[in-house]
Structures are given as C-alpha cells and as structure tokens.
Scaffold this motif. Structure first.
Motif, PDB file in Angstrom:
ATOM      1  N   ILE A   1       0.852  -1.186   0.000  1.00 23.43           N
ATOM      2  CA  ILE A   1       0.000   0.000   0.000  1.00 23.43           C
ATOM      3  C   ILE A   1       0.887   1.234   0.000  1.00 23.43           C
ATOM      4  O   ILE A   1       1.769   1.377   0.859  1.00 23.43           O
ATOM      5  CB  ILE A   1      -0.920   0.033   1.233  1.00 23.43           C
ATOM      6  CG1 ILE A   1      -1.834  -1.197   1.270  1.00 23.43           C
ATOM      7  CG2 ILE A   1      -1.755   1.315   1.250  1.00 23.43           C
ATOM      8  CD1 ILE A   1      -2.639  -1.319   2.557  1.00 23.43           C
ATOM      9  N   LEU A   2       0.671   2.129  -0.954  1.00 24.48           N
ATOM     10  CA  LEU A   2       1.377   3.406  -0.986  1.00 24.48           C
ATOM     11  C   LEU A   2       0.479   4.481  -0.395  1.00 24.48           C
ATOM     12  O   LEU A   2      -0.679   4.638  -0.808  1.00 24.48           O
ATOM     13  CB  LEU A   2       1.745   3.784  -2.425  1.00 24.48           C
ATOM     14  CG  LEU A   2       2.437   5.151  -2.588  1.00 24.48           C
ATOM     15  CD1 LEU A   2       3.839   5.117  -1.988  1.00 24.48           C
ATOM     16  CD2 LEU A   2       2.492   5.560  -4.059  1.00 24.48           C
TER      17      LEU A   2
ATOM     18  N   GLN B   1       0.105  -4.346   7.899  1.00 30.21           N
ATOM     19  CA  GLN B   1       0.137  -4.152   6.456  1.00 30.21           C
ATOM     20  C   GLN B   1       1.517  -3.685   5.995  1.00 30.21           C
ATOM     21  O   GLN B   1       2.239  -3.014   6.744  1.00 30.21           O
ATOM     22  CB  GLN B   1      -0.923  -3.135   6.042  1.00 30.21           C
ATOM     23  CG  GLN B   1      -2.350  -3.555   6.341  1.00 30.21           C
ATOM     24  CD  GLN B   1      -2.780  -4.780   5.545  1.00 30.21           C
ATOM     25  OE1 GLN B   1      -2.500  -4.889   4.356  1.00 30.21           O
ATOM     26  NE2 GLN B   1      -3.457  -5.704   6.228  1.00 30.21           N
ATOM     27  N   HIS B   2       1.857  -4.034   4.764  1.00 30.24           N
ATOM     28  CA  HIS B   2       3.118  -3.599   4.160  1.00 30.24           C
ATOM     29  C   HIS B   2       2.887  -2.213   3.565  1.00 30.24           C
ATOM     30  O   HIS B   2       2.127  -2.066   2.600  1.00 30.24           O
ATOM     31  CB  HIS B   2       3.544  -4.591   3.075  1.00 30.24           C
ATOM     32  CG  HIS B   2       4.961  -4.404   2.619  1.00 30.24           C
ATOM     33  ND1 HIS B   2       5.532  -5.161   1.633  1.00 30.24           N
ATOM     34  CD2 HIS B   2       5.938  -3.523   3.024  1.00 30.24           C
ATOM     35  CE1 HIS B   2       6.790  -4.774   1.436  1.00 30.24           C
ATOM     36  NE2 HIS B   2       7.043  -3.782   2.269  1.00 30.24           N
ATOM     37  N   VAL B   3       3.514  -1.188   4.148  1.00 24.53           N
ATOM     38  CA  VAL B   3       3.222   0.199   3.799  1.00 24.53           C
ATOM     39  C   VAL B   3       4.462   0.891   3.252  1.00 24.53           C
ATOM     40  O   VAL B   3       5.570   0.721   3.768  1.00 24.53           O
ATOM     41  CB  VAL B   3       2.698   0.987   5.031  1.00 24.53           C
ATOM     42  CG1 VAL B   3       2.368   2.424   4.643  1.00 24.53           C
ATOM     43  CG2 VAL B   3       1.492   0.298   5.637  1.00 24.53           C
ATOM     44  N   ARG B   4       4.236   1.697   2.215  1.00 21.28           N
ATOM     45  CA  ARG B   4       5.274   2.581   1.680  1.00 21.28           C
ATOM     46  C   ARG B   4       4.697   3.990   1.657  1.00 21.28           C
ATOM     47  O   ARG B   4       3.531   4.183   1.316  1.00 21.28           O
ATOM     48  CB  ARG B   4       5.665   2.158   0.266  1.00 21.28           C
ATOM     49  CG  ARG B   4       6.721   3.058  -0.397  1.00 21.28           C
ATOM     50  CD  ARG B   4       6.972   2.593  -1.838  1.00 21.28           C
ATOM     51  NE  ARG B   4       7.555   1.253  -1.862  1.00 21.28           N
ATOM     52  CZ  ARG B   4       7.524   0.467  -2.940  1.00 21.28           C
ATOM     53  NH1 ARG B   4       6.932   0.885  -4.056  1.00 21.28           N
ATOM     54  NH2 ARG B   4       8.064  -0.726  -2.900  1.00 21.28           N
TER      55      ARG B   4
ATOM     56  N   ASP C   1      10.181  -0.288   9.609  1.00 22.95           N
ATOM     57  CA  ASP C   1       9.741  -1.213   8.569  1.00 22.95           C
ATOM     58  C   ASP C   1       8.703  -0.601   7.631  1.00 22.95           C
ATOM     59  O   ASP C   1       8.126  -1.299   6.786  1.00 22.95           O
ATOM     60  CB  ASP C   1       9.208  -2.516   9.175  1.00 22.95           C
ATOM     61  CG  ASP C   1       8.163  -2.299  10.260  1.00 22.95           C
ATOM     62  OD1 ASP C   1       8.068  -1.161  10.769  1.00 22.95           O
ATOM     63  OD2 ASP C   1       7.449  -3.258  10.600  1.00 22.95           O
ATOM     64  N   VAL C   2       8.447   0.700   7.759  1.00 25.19           N
ATOM     65  CA  VAL C   2       7.647   1.419   6.766  1.00 25.19           C
ATOM     66  C   VAL C   2       8.608   1.948   5.703  1.00 25.19           C
ATOM     67  O   VAL C   2       9.564   2.665   6.020  1.00 25.19           O
ATOM     68  CB  VAL C   2       6.865   2.593   7.401  1.00 25.19           C
ATOM     69  CG1 VAL C   2       6.237   3.469   6.317  1.00 25.19           C
ATOM     70  CG2 VAL C   2       5.788   2.064   8.339  1.00 25.19           C
ATOM     71  N   GLU C   3       8.373   1.553   4.448  1.00 23.58           N
ATOM     72  CA  GLU C   3       9.262   1.989   3.374  1.00 23.58           C
ATOM     73  C   GLU C   3       9.044   3.468   3.067  1.00 23.58           C
ATOM     74  O   GLU C   3       7.916   3.967   3.125  1.00 23.58           O
ATOM     75  CB  GLU C   3       9.009   1.176   2.104  1.00 23.58           C
ATOM     76  CG  GLU C   3       9.384  -0.285   2.210  1.00 23.58           C
ATOM     77  CD  GLU C   3       9.282  -0.974   0.863  1.00 23.58           C
ATOM     78  OE1 GLU C   3       9.312  -0.283  -0.180  1.00 23.58           O
ATOM     79  OE2 GLU C   3       9.162  -2.216   0.861  1.00 23.58           O
ATOM     80  N   ILE C   4      10.119   4.164   2.745  1.00 20.71           N
ATOM     81  CA  ILE C   4      10.035   5.574   2.373  1.00 20.71           C
ATOM     82  C   ILE C   4      10.514   5.727   0.936  1.00 20.71           C
ATOM     83  O   ILE C   4      11.646   5.339   0.600  1.00 20.71           O
ATOM     84  CB  ILE C   4      10.877   6.455   3.312  1.00 20.71           C
ATOM     85  CG1 ILE C   4      10.320   6.370   4.737  1.00 20.71           C
ATOM     86  CG2 ILE C   4      10.885   7.905   2.826  1.00 20.71           C
ATOM     87  CD1 ILE C   4      11.109   7.164   5.759  1.00 20.71           C
ATOM     88  N   ALA C   5       9.637   6.266   0.079  1.00 15.42           N
ATOM     89  CA  ALA C   5       9.973   6.515  -1.310  1.00 15.42           C
ATOM     90  C   ALA C   5      10.025   8.019  -1.537  1.00 15.42           C
ATOM     91  O   ALA C   5       9.115   8.749  -1.119  1.00 15.42           O
ATOM     92  CB  ALA C   5       8.942   5.879  -2.237  1.00 15.42           C
ATOM     93  N   VAL C   6      11.073   8.475  -2.179  1.00 18.49           N
ATOM     94  CA  VAL C   6      11.216   9.896  -2.461  1.00 18.49           C
ATOM     95  C   VAL C   6      10.574  10.192  -3.815  1.00 18.49           C
ATOM     96  O   VAL C   6      10.889   9.553  -4.829  1.00 18.49           O
ATOM     97  CB  VAL C   6      12.694  10.307  -2.484  1.00 18.49           C
ATOM     98  CG1 VAL C   6      12.826  11.801  -2.780  1.00 18.49           C
ATOM     99  CG2 VAL C   6      13.351   9.962  -1.154  1.00 18.49           C
TER     100      VAL C   6
END
Length: 274
Positions: free
Chosen positions: A2-3, A24-27, A41-46
C-alpha cells in the motif's frame, strides 16, 4: 503493498500508523525524507506527485494507493494504473456536495473524474470540516485565552482525522467498497463558539470568543493561501448558515466504531493548546 501519499499530513500520518499496527506492508511517498518519521519497517519513497518522472520507483510493486491531490498531480491516476495499481482510495472533499459552486469542490471533482477514467477500482472519501482546524486557535488560546474567528454562529459537523484514517484503512484492507462515495462527518453539529466552550471546559480555562468580520479574516488568510481557495472556504461556510450540515453515520457504518466527539478529540490533543 500500500502506498500512502500525503503521509506527513493529519490524515496520512494517522493512516500509516493504523495500517502499520494492522501488519500491512506500507510505503510512504515524500518529497522530504529527512522530515519523515515512521517506524523502521515502513518503506520511504522519495517522489513528488506533481513530477511524474519521480514516481516510477515509488509505484513499483504497489497494488493499492491512498491518494491526496496536490496542484499538478493530474497525471497520477494514469501513471498509477500504468504501473499496475489495482485500487485507489482518494481523499476527496465534502465541498463537492455543496450547492454553492466553489474551487475546492471543483478541483476535487476533477480529480475524481480522472480516477474514474483511469480504470482502477476506486473509493472516494468526502469529509467535511476537520476538528484539527481548531489548532489554528492554539497560539491565542495559550497566550491570551481568546479565539478570534469569523462565523462564530455557523454550525458544522467536524470530523476527527483519526476517523477519516480509520475509514480509509478499512476500505484498503476489506472488500465491498469499490465504486463507493463516502460522505464523512463527525457525530454532532457545533458552532465555533461551542467548540471554544468545549475547549475551555477540557482545559479548565475561561476562553473568550471574539467574532472577526468576514472581510478582515479573508484578507488575513489570503496572505497564506490562494485567493480562490480562501473565497471557496468562506462561500462554504456561508452556505452552512443557510443549509446546516447533515450528520452522517458513515464512520460507524464502515468501521463498526462510533466517530469521536469534539470533546474526545479536544481531550486527546489538549496538550497542543496548553
């Protein structure tokens, strides 16, 4: 995957918290990763919603998106679909439902149409006034025990940002929400004067409300916000004077939990006013 866009905003931050707690797998998408504070463990996308070339990596492997529009983000629904996104939950606006044409409603309705055209599964959340809007009063409450604002007698049904996030989280992790438009409100109609009275009761202080002329308040706001948005906000409030908000039960219907009252919100966030 989930983004979550708008993840550092009031609703997005709470949504990330709730989704993470649910396993949940979150970005999250952010322009300023150094300002983003989330569990490890929360992904960070720039990336930037207004800059399509920055979104490819952020959308890689994403099936679901929580989307908050920003100026220049019209291409996002198309790019999300092309990247393999299956479902989008859009934080729209209750301003769409106003009988008065306004820029806020117009902008969000335009984005809703782009999402419909994209071919993704969609759900639209249309909240009205936020309880957190009262944080604009925090400084004057702390320093003077006074709130200066226009439209002191106009009632709305403000909603807790945690309730909006709870609805969004439920939509993202359960079925039966495709193609739904959810109007979201708090559980009661309150005027600014009544909100201030509740804040005073929670804080144990006598807080005075001073009604500010609309023209003065509008000119002050236009120093910090686009004129068409300020005009839209004031048009919506004037409309509420003639057409009082309706309270919806959507929060409870979707989450099986009653929406927070303003007193509950004020109690939980009282330190921000002290």
């Amino acid at each position: 995957m989930i983004l979550v866009t708008g993840a550092t905003g009031n609703v997005g931050r709470e949504l990330v918290k709730q989704l993470h707690q649910a396993g949940q797998h979150v970005r999250v998408l952010t322009r300023n990763p150094e300002k983003a504070s989330f569990p490890t463990d929360v992904e960070i996308a720039v990336g930037d919603l207004a800059s399509p070339v920055t979104l490819k990596d952020a959308l890689n492997g994403v099936q679901q998106v929580f989307f908050v529009r920003v100026p220049g983000s019209d291409a996002f629904p198309r790019i999300a679909k092309e990247s393999g996104v299956d479902q989008i939950v859009f934080l729209s606006s209750g301003a769409i439902d106003s009988p008065t044409e306004n820029a806020i409603g117009r902008n969000h309705l335009h984005t809703e149409e782009l999402i419909r055209q994209s071919g993704m599964k969609w759900t639209f959340l249309r909240p009205g006034a936020f309880m957190s809007n009262s944080l604009h009063w925090a400084q004057s409450i702390r320093t003077e025990n006074v709130v200066r604002a226009p439209f002191g007698d106009v009632g709305t049904a403000p909603i807790d940002q945690r309730d909006i996030a709870s609805v969004a989280a439920n939509v993202l992790v359960s079925s039966g929400h495709d193609g739904k438009v959810y109007s979201l409100t708090g559980p009661e109609i309150l005027t600014p004067v009544q909100q201030v009275e509740i804040l005073g009761s929670v804080l144990g202080r006598d807080i005075r409300f001073e009604n500010v002329p609309e023209s003065v308040a509008a000119e002050s706001m236009k120093r910090f916000a686009p004129p068409e948005i300020v005009d839209a906000i004031f048009a919506l409030i004037r409309d509420n004077r003639n057409h009082v908000d309706s309270v919806t039960t959507t929060v409870e219907d979707v989450t099986d939990r009653r929406a927070h009252t303003f007193r509950q919100w004020a109690t939980d966030y009282s330190d921000l006013f002290r």
